[in-house]
Design a protein around this motif. Structure first.
Motif, mmCIF file in Angstrom:
data_model
loop_
_atom_site.group_PDB
_atom_site.id
_atom_site.type_symbol
_atom_site.label_atom_id
_atom_site.label_comp_id
_atom_site.label_asym_id
_atom_site.label_seq_id
_atom_site.Cartn_x
_atom_site.Cartn_y
_atom_site.Cartn_z
ATOM 1 N N VAL A 99 -71.369 -54.911 -91.356
ATOM 2 C CA VAL A 99 -71.018 -53.487 -91.442
ATOM 3 C C VAL A 99 -69.503 -53.317 -91.489
ATOM 4 N N ILE A 100 -68.821 -54.089 -90.652
ATOM 5 C CA ILE A 100 -67.367 -53.994 -90.574
ATOM 6 C C ILE A 100 -66.719 -54.435 -91.893
ATOM 7 N N ARG A 101 -67.252 -55.501 -92.466
ATOM 8 C CA ARG A 101 -66.683 -55.976 -93.741
ATOM 9 C C ARG A 101 -67.010 -55.010 -94.884
ATOM 10 N N LEU A 102 -68.224 -54.481 -94.862
ATOM 11 C CA LEU A 102 -68.605 -53.511 -95.895
ATOM 12 C C LEU A 102 -67.721 -52.264 -95.849
ATOM 13 N N ALA A 103 -67.272 -51.914 -94.657
ATOM 14 C CA ALA A 103 -66.412 -50.739 -94.507
ATOM 15 C C ALA A 103 -65.038 -50.983 -95.106
ATOM 16 N N GLY A 104 -64.730 -52.248 -95.409
ATOM 17 C CA GLY A 104 -63.466 -52.522 -96.088
ATOM 18 C C GLY A 104 -62.467 -53.329 -95.288
ATOM 19 N N CYS A 105 -62.893 -53.863 -94.153
ATOM 20 C CA CYS A 105 -61.976 -54.711 -93.379
ATOM 21 C C CYS A 105 -61.830 -56.067 -94.072
ATOM 22 N N ASP A 106 -60.605 -56.554 -94.153
ATOM 23 C CA ASP A 106 -60.346 -57.827 -94.827
ATOM 24 C C ASP A 106 -60.690 -59.019 -93.947
ATOM 25 N N GLU A 107 -60.532 -58.823 -92.662
ATOM 26 C CA GLU A 107 -60.791 -59.913 -91.723
ATOM 27 C C GLU A 107 -61.527 -59.356 -90.524
ATOM 28 N N TYR A 108 -62.133 -60.282 -89.814
ATOM 29 C CA TYR A 108 -62.920 -59.904 -88.653
ATOM 30 C C TYR A 108 -62.621 -60.917 -87.558
ATOM 31 N N VAL A 109 -62.102 -60.440 -86.444
ATOM 32 C CA VAL A 109 -61.782 -61.328 -85.330
ATOM 33 C C VAL A 109 -62.545 -60.854 -84.102
ATOM 34 N N ALA A 110 -63.336 -61.747 -83.518
ATOM 35 C CA ALA A 110 -64.118 -61.380 -82.340
ATOM 36 C C ALA A 110 -63.278 -61.544 -81.078
ATOM 37 N N LYS A 111 -63.430 -60.605 -80.176
ATOM 38 C CA LYS A 111 -62.790 -60.725 -78.865
ATOM 39 C C LYS A 111 -63.634 -61.671 -78.014
ATOM 40 N N PRO A 112 -63.073 -62.453 -77.105
ATOM 41 C CA PRO A 112 -61.630 -62.525 -76.860
ATOM 42 C C PRO A 112 -60.913 -63.259 -77.995
ATOM 43 N N ILE A 113 -59.777 -62.758 -78.358
ATOM 44 C CA ILE A 113 -59.079 -63.310 -79.507
ATOM 45 C C ILE A 113 -58.319 -64.582 -79.158
ATOM 46 N N SER A 114 -58.129 -65.403 -80.166
ATOM 47 C CA SER A 114 -57.244 -66.549 -80.052
ATOM 48 C C SER A 114 -55.908 -66.113 -80.641
ATOM 49 N N ALA A 115 -54.869 -66.198 -79.833
ATOM 50 C CA ALA A 115 -53.556 -65.723 -80.288
ATOM 51 C C ALA A 115 -53.074 -66.449 -81.546
ATOM 52 N N PRO A 116 -53.141 -67.783 -81.600
ATOM 53 C CA PRO A 116 -52.671 -68.464 -82.814
ATOM 54 C C PRO A 116 -53.474 -68.064 -84.050
ATOM 55 N N GLU A 117 -54.784 -67.898 -83.843
ATOM 56 C CA GLU A 117 -55.647 -67.512 -84.958
ATOM 57 C C GLU A 117 -55.260 -66.127 -85.480
ATOM 58 N N LEU A 118 -55.072 -65.220 -84.559
ATOM 59 C CA LEU A 118 -54.727 -63.854 -84.940
ATOM 60 C C LEU A 118 -53.374 -63.823 -85.658
ATOM 61 N N LEU A 119 -52.404 -64.551 -85.121
ATOM 62 C CA LEU A 119 -51.068 -64.557 -85.742
ATOM 63 C C LEU A 119 -51.124 -65.142 -87.147
ATOM 64 N N LYS A 120 -51.980 -66.137 -87.315
ATOM 65 C CA LYS A 120 -52.123 -66.746 -88.640
ATOM 66 C C LYS A 120 -52.640 -65.711 -89.644
ATOM 67 N N LEU A 121 -53.657 -64.972 -89.238
ATOM 68 C CA LEU A 121 -54.231 -63.947 -90.118
ATOM 69 C C LEU A 121 -53.225 -62.837 -90.420
ATOM 70 N N VAL A 122 -52.534 -62.393 -89.384
ATOM 71 C CA VAL A 122 -51.564 -61.309 -89.578
ATOM 72 C C VAL A 122 -50.475 -61.778 -90.526
ATOM 73 N N ARG A 123 -50.009 -62.992 -90.310
ATOM 74 C CA ARG A 123 -48.931 -63.518 -91.144
ATOM 75 C C ARG A 123 -49.376 -63.606 -92.604
ATOM 76 N N ARG A 124 -50.588 -64.098 -92.795
ATOM 77 C CA ARG A 124 -51.098 -64.236 -94.166
ATOM 78 C C ARG A 124 -51.130 -62.873 -94.866
ATOM 79 N N HIS A 125 -51.654 -61.882 -94.177
ATOM 80 C CA HIS A 125 -51.793 -60.567 -94.813
ATOM 81 C C HIS A 125 -50.481 -59.805 -94.865
ATOM 82 N N ALA A 126 -49.637 -60.004 -93.869
ATOM 83 C CA ALA A 126 -48.366 -59.274 -93.835
ATOM 84 C C ALA A 126 -47.467 -59.710 -94.975
#
Ligand code: MN
Length: 166
Positions: free
Chosen positions: A125-152
């Protein structure tokens, strides 16, 4: 858990009216240019964690604690990336994502859903709504930073190019 109020207007958060570029000297690799991330999260503790994490990595941050604020901030400041909590007090993050994708002005901004709703159905549902990525909590900080960096940094490659799957 203690509720920490006024994170948005006080304490370390960037004032929404005048986001100032800040470079952090943290361990995470800084972005090539200063990039702005809008963090949408209604839980003050999570908001502060994400804000600290991104600022330490060199990003300028904007914050919003509900969907309406998120859309206002996005329209006003055109962030490079939006981190979007799905459980928000006024509307679902799914609806926020749809509103972003349906907006002529905002539709190209990458959206990373950060959520505790972790079933495969939720993710669909979240991806269909148009989200490019999906990160489940609790988040991994390195993983999240990698995704943000890629998209930013995506728009550095093709300024006027559309979004492409990555
Ligand atoms: Mn929430």
């Amino acid at each position: 858990m203690s509720r920490r109020l006024s994170l948005v207007s006080g304490e370390g958060a960037s004032p929404p009216a005048a986001p100032e570029p800040r470079r952090g000297g943290g361990e995470g690799k800084p972005p090539l240019h200063i990039r702005t991330v809008l963090i949408v999260e209604d839980n003050p503790f999570n908001l502060k964690l994400l804000d600290d994490l991104l600022q330490a990595a060199g990003y300028t941050t904007l914050t919003a604690t509900d969907g309406e604020q998120a859309l206002d901030q996005a329209m006003q400041f055109m962030p490079n990336v939006i981190l979007l909590d799905i459980g928000l007090p006024d509307m679902s993050g799914v609806d926020v994502a749809r509103a972003i994708r349906n907006s002529d002005r905002l539709h190209k901004i990458p959206v990373i859903a950060v959520t505790a709703y972790a079933t495969p159905e939720d993710e669909a549902v979240i991806r269909l709504a148009g989200c490019d990525e999906y990160v489940a909590k609790p988040i991994s900080a390195p993983e999240l930073l990698k995704l943000v960096r890629r998209h930013a940094n995506f728009r550095l490659v093709g300024q006027e190019g559309g979004r492409e799957g990555s």
